[in-house]
Design an enzyme around this catalytic site. Structure first.
Site, short mmCIF file in Angstrom:
data_model
loop_
_atom_site.label_atom_id
_atom_site.label_comp_id
_atom_site.label_asym_id
_atom_site.label_seq_id
_atom_site.Cartn_x
_atom_site.Cartn_y
_atom_site.Cartn_z
CD GLU A 180 12.94 51.70 87.65
OE1 GLU A 180 12.51 52.15 86.58
OE2 GLU A 180 14.04 52.02 88.14
CG HIS A 186 19.36 52.75 83.57
ND1 HIS A 186 18.87 53.79 82.80
CD2 HIS A 186 18.88 51.60 82.98
CE1 HIS A 186 18.15 53.30 81.80
NE2 HIS A 186 18.12 51.99 81.90
NE ARG A 196 15.90 47.00 83.85
CZ ARG A 196 15.94 47.71 82.73
NH1 ARG A 196 15.29 47.31 81.66
NH2 ARG A 196 16.61 48.84 82.69
CG HIS A 232 22.41 52.48 80.71
ND1 HIS A 232 23.36 52.64 79.73
CD2 HIS A 232 21.33 51.91 80.12
CE1 HIS A 232 22.85 52.20 78.58
NE2 HIS A 232 21.63 51.75 78.80
CD GLU A 257 18.21 47.41 74.47
OE1 GLU A 257 18.57 48.30 75.23
OE2 GLU A 257 17.03 47.03 74.40
NE ARG A 299 21.34 48.03 80.43
CZ ARG A 299 20.10 48.39 80.32
NH1 ARG A 299 19.41 48.66 81.41
NH2 ARG A 299 19.54 48.48 79.16
P1 FAD Z 1 7.48 55.34 85.78
O1 FAD Z 1 7.34 55.30 84.33
O2 FAD Z 1 8.72 55.95 86.31
O3 FAD Z 1 6.23 56.11 86.39
C1 FAD Z 1 6.18 56.42 87.76
C2 FAD Z 1 5.07 57.42 87.97
O4 FAD Z 1 4.82 57.58 89.35
C3 FAD Z 1 5.39 58.82 87.46
O5 FAD Z 1 4.24 59.29 86.83
C4 FAD Z 1 5.67 59.61 88.73
O6 FAD Z 1 5.44 60.98 88.63
C5 FAD Z 1 4.67 58.96 89.66
N1 FAD Z 1 4.97 59.12 91.10
C6 FAD Z 1 6.11 58.80 91.75
N2 FAD Z 1 5.99 59.08 93.06
C7 FAD Z 1 4.74 59.60 93.23
C8 FAD Z 1 4.03 60.11 94.36
N3 FAD Z 1 4.58 60.18 95.58
N4 FAD Z 1 2.77 60.55 94.18
C9 FAD Z 1 2.19 60.53 92.95
N5 FAD Z 1 2.83 60.09 91.85
C10 FAD Z 1 4.09 59.62 91.99
N6 FAD Z 1 13.20 49.81 80.14
C11 FAD Z 1 12.98 48.98 79.11
O7 FAD Z 1 12.39 47.91 79.28
N7 FAD Z 1 13.38 49.34 77.86
C12 FAD Z 1 14.02 50.51 77.60
O8 FAD Z 1 14.36 50.79 76.45
C13 FAD Z 1 14.28 51.38 78.67
N8 FAD Z 1 14.97 52.54 78.48
C14 FAD Z 1 15.11 53.40 79.53
C15 FAD Z 1 15.72 54.64 79.30
C16 FAD Z 1 15.81 55.56 80.33
C17 FAD Z 1 16.47 56.88 80.08
C18 FAD Z 1 15.29 55.22 81.61
C19 FAD Z 1 15.36 56.22 82.72
C20 FAD Z 1 14.71 53.99 81.84
C21 FAD Z 1 14.62 53.07 80.81
N9 FAD Z 1 14.03 51.84 81.01
C22 FAD Z 1 13.82 51.00 79.95
C23 FAD Z 1 13.43 51.50 82.29
C24 FAD Z 1 11.92 51.75 82.19
O9 FAD Z 1 11.69 52.92 81.43
C25 FAD Z 1 11.28 51.93 83.54
O10 FAD Z 1 11.69 50.94 84.43
C26 FAD Z 1 9.75 51.88 83.41
O11 FAD Z 1 9.34 52.83 82.48
C27 FAD Z 1 9.11 52.13 84.75
O12 FAD Z 1 7.74 52.27 84.55
P2 FAD Z 1 6.81 52.53 85.81
O13 FAD Z 1 5.45 52.70 85.28
O14 FAD Z 1 7.06 51.52 86.82
O15 FAD Z 1 7.36 53.92 86.42
C1 SIN Z 2 18.63 51.46 76.73
O1 SIN Z 2 18.01 51.82 75.72
O2 SIN Z 2 19.84 51.28 76.77
C2 SIN Z 2 17.85 51.25 77.97
C3 SIN Z 2 17.26 49.93 77.92
C4 SIN Z 2 16.81 49.47 79.28
O3 SIN Z 2 17.04 50.14 80.28
O4 SIN Z 2 16.28 48.37 79.33
#
Ligand code: FAD
Ligand code: SIN
Length: 527
Positions: free
Chosen positions: A373, A349, A384, A241, A116, A288
């Site tokens: 995140e 993003h 990032r 993104h 990437e 990015r």
């Molecule tokens: P999340 O997975 O967002 O989980 C947050 C959780 O908190 C959810 O369950 C939500 O419902 C809960 N929550 C929020 N507020 C509250 C509240 N007030 N009360 C109770 N629950 C709550 N990163 C990579 O490294 N590689 C990739 O290929 C990649 N692709 C991506 C593609 C897309 C489309 C997106 C959107 C992001 C991508 N990212 C990627 C970024 C990555 O997916 C996220 O940064 C990562 O998954 C965040 O994980 P997390 O556990 O911190 O939060």
């Molecule tokens: C992507 O697949 O382009 C998302 C990857 C990332 O957010 O790290």
């Protein structure tokens, strides 16, 4: 009131990884995961590209991954954190595989590695173009096998419990004792007391309206921590993104993974020019921030709504095998990528900043931890590197687990008052919420986007202040509901983004203010 040892707010990769680890280690301790929607709804579920982990020792090395991360972060990364996270990567990937996550293999039976933007080598471990879905499903399966973990779906964390709720004036240190939750099925507010609370609430995409994030990404954890007086930093570094599928509708935008450019796709403007060649020698595979700004400047020049991603020269049968979901999505929009270019546009993003944590995931509030995140670890600096986010979440969930394994969380014998909703009533003015949400998103998109200016930021601040006052007044007299809490949280988050954007006087990584000095960082300055 429920009492648990560990309260985890959020059921994405960060929250679930911590929950699985701590529950496996301490079978006699109670772990509660609360999540505001269905348990699998999260940014994690939508991750496409994969996890960046050094695998191929012949071609790749930790040093190369470290350098790529530092270059993307534009001299604002914490080098020690970068080294720690990258070196831990292979072990944390092994955890996922031990729990049953399946990643694609190449013909020799080794992990198939994608590439990437900003990566100098092939090092992205993936499961087709649905890596996040595979990880989320595995972690949920794992968590449900553990009898000491309770998962509360549709429980919205409203606020953390600190000395403020206990009405202790001017405490020497602030501690977290748990959280108040809105049970969205009953409408009741539940109190949950915990020895340690882990915020894993994910990103802020909905604040911008046009986003690759699902609608749960409203920055709740960051806003709760901010109201509790935790330190929040680097909020100006919003990552856009470059390639979300263009759709005239607002709302969640479908992502066309950066791995598609890693596979060889070209960006073209409406005249067919491969314009990224004019901005960076890495062209489509620049980091990015550079690609998004390149597209933004093309759109401003031409007045077009989108640019194109051209896959017509690629091996489409291999493409379909590697990116089946993206291929099908385009087909459903009548885009035949064998012959059609895909219209794409940048979308909000990822948030590089968030709740400040140390290497153990400790926040500035006692017994409050953050990972994923919503946290700011120092890994990403000003921008990032692709696929470093899932990696960071895995490493920090593990670090918190390790810390709490050695320093067990103590229940503090203290009486916690019930939620006070005196003087509030059920609102019949839902329009105040929907109107202000739309206005906030328009404000952030138009005034606090990829390219900012002092004038637009000042205007945004003035308008946000008005919105803040109106919503706070409304909040004081309304029985809480999740839409109102989310709006209030997004206003807090917007306030932090705008304020910290105004404070930054030089452009770095993903932050660009047209009134600031443009700094060109040379690679040898990063080393
Ligand atoms: P999340 O997975 O967002 O989980 C947050 C959780 O908190 C959810 O369950 C939500 O419902 C809960 N929550 C929020 N507020 C509250 C509240 N007030 N009360 C109770 N629950 C709550 N990163 C990579 O490294 N590689 C990739 O290929 C990649 N692709 C991506 C593609 C897309 C489309 C997106 C959107 C992001 C991508 N990212 C990627 C970024 C990555 O997916 C996220 O940064 C990562 O998954 C965040 O994980 P997390 O556990 O911190 O939060
Ligand atoms: C992507 O697949 O382009 C998302 C990857 C990332 O957010 O790290």
């Amino acid at each position: 009131m429920i009492t648990v040892d560990y309260l985890v707010i959020g059921s994405g990769i960060a929250g679930l990884t911590f929950a699985v680890k701590i529950a496996e280690k301490f079978e006699d301790k109670k772990v509660c995961v609360v999540t505001k929607a269905s348990e699998d709804e999260s940014n994690t579920k939508y991750a496409q590209g994969g996890v960046a982990v050094v695998q191929n020792a012949q071609e790749d090395s930790f040093q190369k991954h470290v350098l790529d991360t530092l270059i993307a972060g534009d001299r604002l990364c914490d080098t020690q954190v970068v080294e720690m996270v990258i070196k831990e990567g292979p072990k944390r990937l092994d955890d996922l595989m031990r729990w049953g996550t399946s990643f694609d293999l190449d013909h020799a039976g080794k992990l198939d590695l994608g590439r990437e933007g900003g990566h100098s080598e092939y090092r992205i471990v993936h499961h087709k173009d649905i890596t996040g879905h595979e990880i989320e499903t595995t972690l949920l399966r794992q968590v449900h096998q553990l009898s000491n973990v309770t998962v509360l779906n549709y429980h919205f964390a409203i606020d953390l419990i600190t000395e403020h709720q206990l009405q202790i004036p001017d405490p020497e240190n602030i501690s977290c004792y748990g959280a108040y939750l809105l049970n969205q099925k009953t409408g009741n507010i539940e109190t949950i007391k915990a020895g340690a609370t882990v915020l894993a609430t994910g990103g802020i995409g909905k604040t911008y309206g046009h986003t690759t994030n699902p609608m749960v990404a409203t920055g709740d954890g960051i806003a709760m921590a901010y109201r509790a007086k935790a330190r929040i930093c680097d909020m100006e570094f919003i990552q856009f993104h470059p390639t979300a599928l263009y759709d005239a509708q607002e709302g969640r935008a479908f992502l066309i993974s950066e791995a598609v450019r890693g596979f060889g796709a070209y960006l073209r403007n409406t005249d067919g020019d491969r314009f990224m060649l004019h901005y960076d020698e890495r062209a489509e595979l620049a980091s990015r921030d550079i690609v998004s700004r390149g597209i933004d400047s093309q759109l401003k020049k031409t007045g077009d709504q989108y640019v194109y991603l051209d896959c017509t020269h690629l091996d489409i049968s291999k493409f379909k095998d590697q990116f089946p979901t993206i291929y099908e999505k385009c087909l459903s929009k009548h885009i035949h990528m064998e012959k059609d270019w895909i219209p794409v546009v940048p979308a909000s993003h990822y948030l590089c900043g968030g709740i400040l944590v140390d290497k153990d995931g400790k926040t500035s509030i006692r017994n409050l931890f953050a990972c994923g995140e919503c946290s700011r670890t120092g890994l990403h600096g000003a921008n990032r590197l692709a696929s470093n986010s899932l990696l960071e979440a895995l490493v920090y969930a593990h670090n918190i687990y390790e810390y709490l394994s050695l320093n067990s969380a103590q229940q503090i014998p203290i009486a916690i008052p019930d939620w006070n909703d005196k003087g509030t009533g059920v609102t019949e003015e839902h329009i105040i919420i929907t109107h202000n949400t739309r206005e906030l998103q328009a404000l952030m998109r138009d005034y606090v986007g990829i390219v900012r200016s002092n004038h637009r930021l000042e205007k945004a601040k003035e308008r946000l202040d008005l919105m803040y006052r109106e919503v706070e007044e409304f909040y004081k007299v309304s029985k809480v509901n999740s839409a109102l809490c989310e709006l209030r949280n997004m206003i807090n988050v917007a306030h932090l983004i705008i304020g910290q954007s105004l404070e930054r006087k030089e452009n770095r990584g993903g932050f660009f203010n047209s009134d600031n000095v443009v700094l060109k960082t040379k690679v040898n300055e990063i080393l």
